[in-house]
Scaffold this motif. Structure first.
Motif, PDB file in Angstrom:
ATOM      1  N   TYR A 161      42.213  35.809  45.820  1.00 55.67           N
ATOM      2  CA  TYR A 161      43.180  36.887  45.582  1.00 55.67           C
ATOM      3  C   TYR A 161      44.461  36.692  46.388  1.00 55.67           C
ATOM      4  CZ  TYR A 161      42.446  39.329  50.052  1.00 55.67           C
ATOM      5  OH  TYR A 161      42.424  39.675  51.388  1.00 55.67           O
ATOM      6  N   GLU A 213      37.654  40.824  34.283  1.00 59.45           N
ATOM      7  CA  GLU A 213      37.593  40.386  35.689  1.00 59.45           C
ATOM      8  C   GLU A 213      37.735  38.875  35.791  1.00 59.45           C
ATOM      9  OE1 GLU A 213      34.627  43.802  37.567  1.00 59.45           O
ATOM     10  OE2 GLU A 213      33.799  42.145  36.403  1.00 59.45           O
ATOM     11  N   GLU A 216      41.348  37.786  35.396  1.00 60.19           N
ATOM     12  CA  GLU A 216      42.161  37.953  36.604  1.00 60.19           C
ATOM     13  C   GLU A 216      42.057  36.725  37.506  1.00 60.19           C
ATOM     14  OE1 GLU A 216      41.308  41.563  38.680  1.00 60.19           O
ATOM     15  OE2 GLU A 216      41.509  42.827  36.897  1.00 60.19           O
TER      16      GLU A 216
END
Length: 372
Positions: A161, A213, A216
């Motif tokens: 991330y 998800e 992402e």
């Protein structure tokens, strides 16, 4: 009589080495003075380290590193007497955190230790690695620096991330020996760095993710590849099988010209498998790998091809119906299927006894002269 034994694993129930031992014992019980050669097999997810060190001598080294969750672990790499360094990523780079909080930092630590130990030829198995950060954490452990738009350091060891905060990549302090090393990456899984055919988009359900998800994560990897374009003038997205190891394959190939191999290519390189088949009088091989594992081309398929090329009698002992049919279509002399449906759990001892039983029965048939 020269007998070549080359069994692959059976769905994690029994290893290549164990299966080979059961077959070897069966051959010895039926063929007096048999000259038996075992070839330990491996694939992109299992048994690289153990198989290489059954074939070659050398040393194994334990090093302090981190798993994909950045917990302290003891990792291992091996160096053979022939100069090959072996790193099996799935042995230590696993995690339980959410995928976007996992890092490949630990692989960089093990690579650094190997390079400090004068490694010049490095083989890395990328199957089963638990991180999807496109190797960003690995590069940081090797000395790379990542900066945000205010020139602050971005610590990508915290997980994928953090990639979205990167604006500049500095590779000037990466371990100087990495550029001079011969890198070979092993993967039997067909995947691109990003997009519908990326590793995460093909496997997200196994990580209990939904498609959104997974997308992402995929977008973070795509953004990282765009940084490579803008900062380093490298296009790593189109690299074939570049998605292996969550993108590590594309990064190492793009930066350091790493070679991406399938397991059977590496098996042949290490063992000279084709020469052994040409010299053998009988080949006994087999596997219990499931089609759903999406392995590109197992070594046993190559063995089947080579037995036909050199017109050798061969016995295939399998545990899945798909391989049974495939080997039959390839003209293998005889096939034995231990299961109709491969069980999820089974003891290695029971599996070994079944493999031995089928081998013995096949050899008895070969020794029998039928009078018609």
């Amino acid at each position: 009589m020269k007998v070549l034994v080359a069994m692959d694993e059976f769905n994690g129930i029994i290893s290549s080495y164990q299966a080979n031992r059961y077959v070897e014992e069966a051959v010895a019980s039926q063929i007096e003075h048999a000259d038996i050669v075992q070839v330990p097999l491996f694939n992109g997810r299992h048994e690289l380290m153990d198989s290489v060190f059954l074939w070659q001598s050398g040393n194994k080294y334990r090093v302090k590193a981190h798993d994909a969750d950045m917990n302290d672990v003891e990792a291992m790499y091996g160096q053979t007497d022939s100069g090959m360094t072996v790193i099996e990523g799935n042995l230590f780079l696993n995690g339980e955190k959410p995928i976007d909080q996992r890092s490949s930092y630990g692989l960089g630590e093990v690579l650094k230790a190997a390079l400090d130990n004068q490694a010049k030829h490095i083989v890395i198995s990328l199957g089963g690695i638990g991180s999807f950060d496109a190797g960003a954490g690995m590069l940081q452990a090797l000395g790379a620096k990542f900066y945000d738009d205010e020139a602050n350091i971005v610590d990508v060891s915290e997980g994928a991330y953090k990639i979205k905060y990167i604006r500049r990549i500095d590779l000037s302090d990466v371990h100087p020996q990495l550029a001079n090393a011969k890198l070979q990456l092993m993967s039997d899984f067909s995947s691109r760095l990003y997009g519908k055919q990326s590793e995460i988009m093909q496997t997200y359900q196994t990580f209990q993710l939904n498609q959104s998800e997974a997308a992402e994560i995929d977008n973070l990897v795509w953004y990282f590849s765009e940084l490579f374009k803008s900062e380093l003038k490298l296009a790593i997205g189109p690299i074939e099988r570049g998605g292996a190891g969550g993108g590590i394959a594309a990064v190492l190939k793009g930066l350091y010209q790493a070679e991406i191999l399938t397991s059977h290519e590496l098996v042949n390189q290490i063992t000279h498998l084709e020469d052994l088949i040409e010299q053998a009088d009988l080949i006994i091989f087999g596997e219990g790998l499931k089609e759903k594992d999406q392995i590109l081309e197992t070594t046993t398929l190559r063995i089947a091809d080579l037995t036909q090329k050199y017109h050798k009698p061969a016995i295939a002992i399998c545990a899945t119906s798909d391989k049974f049919d495939l080997f039959e279509s390839q003209g293998v002399t005889a096939m034995f299927n231990t299961f109709i449906d491969m069980p999820e759990t089974y003891t290695d001892f029971r599996m070994g006894i079944q493999i031995r039983h089928y081998t013995v029965q096949a050899l008895k048939l070969l020794k029998t002269s039928l009078n018609q």
